[in-house]
Design a protein around this motif. Structure first.
Motif, mmCIF file in Angstrom:
data_model
loop_
_atom_site.group_PDB
_atom_site.id
_atom_site.type_symbol
_atom_site.label_atom_id
_atom_site.label_comp_id
_atom_site.label_asym_id
_atom_site.label_seq_id
_atom_site.Cartn_x
_atom_site.Cartn_y
_atom_site.Cartn_z
ATOM 1 N N ASP A 94 17.187 -24.143 13.163
ATOM 2 C CA ASP A 94 17.914 -23.335 11.916
ATOM 3 C C ASP A 94 18.177 -22.046 12.371
ATOM 4 N N THR A 95 19.501 -22.037 12.783
ATOM 5 C CA THR A 95 19.841 -20.370 12.838
ATOM 6 C C THR A 95 20.341 -19.693 11.962
ATOM 7 N N ALA A 96 20.222 -20.154 10.500
ATOM 8 C CA ALA A 96 20.757 -19.349 9.653
ATOM 9 C C ALA A 96 19.822 -18.058 9.469
ATOM 10 N N PRO A 97 20.206 -16.780 9.286
ATOM 11 C CA PRO A 97 19.420 -15.546 9.221
ATOM 12 C C PRO A 97 18.580 -15.628 8.002
ATOM 13 N N VAL A 98 17.060 -15.120 8.207
ATOM 14 C CA VAL A 98 16.291 -15.065 6.958
ATOM 15 C C VAL A 98 15.778 -13.803 7.084
ATOM 16 N N THR A 99 16.046 -13.144 5.899
ATOM 17 C CA THR A 99 15.774 -11.640 5.560
ATOM 18 C C THR A 99 14.268 -11.866 4.624
ATOM 19 N N THR A 100 13.420 -10.659 5.332
ATOM 20 C CA THR A 100 12.171 -10.559 4.357
ATOM 21 C C THR A 100 11.839 -9.120 4.116
ATOM 22 N N CYS A 101 11.643 -8.726 3.034
ATOM 23 C CA CYS A 101 11.658 -7.348 2.391
ATOM 24 C C CYS A 101 10.273 -7.092 1.920
ATOM 25 N N ASN A 102 10.087 -5.673 2.111
ATOM 26 C CA ASN A 102 8.871 -5.226 1.389
ATOM 27 C C ASN A 102 9.843 -4.036 0.543
ATOM 28 N N ASN A 103 9.950 -4.266 -0.683
ATOM 29 C CA ASN A 103 11.125 -3.591 -1.382
ATOM 30 C C ASN A 103 10.496 -2.302 -2.150
ATOM 31 N N TRP A 104 9.172 -2.450 -2.235
ATOM 32 C CA TRP A 104 8.780 -1.127 -2.880
ATOM 33 C C TRP A 104 7.317 -0.751 -2.155
ATOM 34 N N HIS A 105 7.430 0.439 -1.805
ATOM 35 C CA HIS A 105 6.518 1.207 -1.032
ATOM 36 C C HIS A 105 6.599 2.599 -1.131
ATOM 37 N N LEU A 106 5.482 3.545 -1.540
ATOM 38 C CA LEU A 106 5.573 4.830 -1.718
ATOM 39 C C LEU A 106 4.992 5.500 -0.482
ATOM 40 N N GLN A 107 5.746 6.436 -0.083
ATOM 41 C CA GLN A 107 5.341 7.032 1.206
ATOM 42 C C GLN A 107 6.182 8.393 1.086
ATOM 43 N N ASP A 108 5.059 9.485 1.311
ATOM 44 C CA ASP A 108 5.482 10.862 1.280
ATOM 45 C C ASP A 108 6.400 11.211 -0.082
ATOM 46 N N GLY A 109 6.183 10.521 -1.265
ATOM 47 C CA GLY A 109 6.384 10.847 -2.551
ATOM 48 C C GLY A 109 7.830 10.167 -2.661
ATOM 49 N N HIS A 110 8.352 9.092 -1.640
ATOM 50 C CA HIS A 110 9.390 8.451 -1.635
ATOM 51 C C HIS A 110 9.418 6.940 -1.781
ATOM 52 N N ASN A 111 10.296 6.143 -2.118
ATOM 53 C CA ASN A 111 10.305 4.885 -1.901
ATOM 54 C C ASN A 111 10.961 4.317 -0.453
#
Length: 149
Positions: A28-45
């Motif tokens: 299965d060579t179809a690209p798979v994307t995994t995200c951590n969409n919300w993480h606060l760091q230094d007052g930023h997403n």
């Protein structure tokens, strides 16, 4: 049925069974994307996305505002010198690659990367994205992805 035909039919059936499992499976060579969409760091997403295609792994981070400004906050905010680090490690193994970059963040979303690495089949890649803006401490965004080949 004659004995010769029965032997031929049996041999053909045995050959079919033998070769049925020999054909290589298609990866299965179809690209798979995994995200951590919300993480606060230094007052930023600071979301982190990891795309896996075969043994190729690509990490991309972003720096964005965590939300709308508080009432009375000057707009646009003052520019911030920000140090960024994208890193990929094999879980239980070594570092696959690290990319550091200094950027100026003000209000517009910045995309950092990509960091492209290669990982062995059957391993798990631990990806991290950290930013550092004085006087804040970094708390990296992380994503673990399996490398299934």
């Amino acid at each position: 049925m004659s004995r010769v035909l029965m032997l031929a039919a049996g041999a053909a059936g045995a050959a079919a069974l033998l070769f049925a499992g020999v054909a290589p499976a298609q990866a299965d060579t179809a690209p798979v994307t995994t995200c951590n969409n919300w993480h606060l760091q230094d007052g930023h997403n600071t979301p982190l996305c990891v795309t896996v295609s075969g043994t190729s792994v690509s990490l991309t981070g972003q720096i964005a505002l965590a939300g709308p400004p508080s009432p009375g906050t000057p707009w646009p905010p003052a520019p911030e010198q920000t140090s960024t680090t994208l890193s990929a490690d094999v879980v239980g193994g070594g570092n696959l690659g690290t990319a550091q970059q200094n950027v100026v963040f003000q209000a517009s979303t910045l995309t950092i990367g990509p960091l492209n690495v290669t990982a062995a089949c059957g391993t798990t890649v631990h990806a991290s994205f950290s930013i550092s803006t004085y006087p804040w401490f970094n708390t990296p965004t992380t994503v673990d992805v399996p490398i299934n080949c």
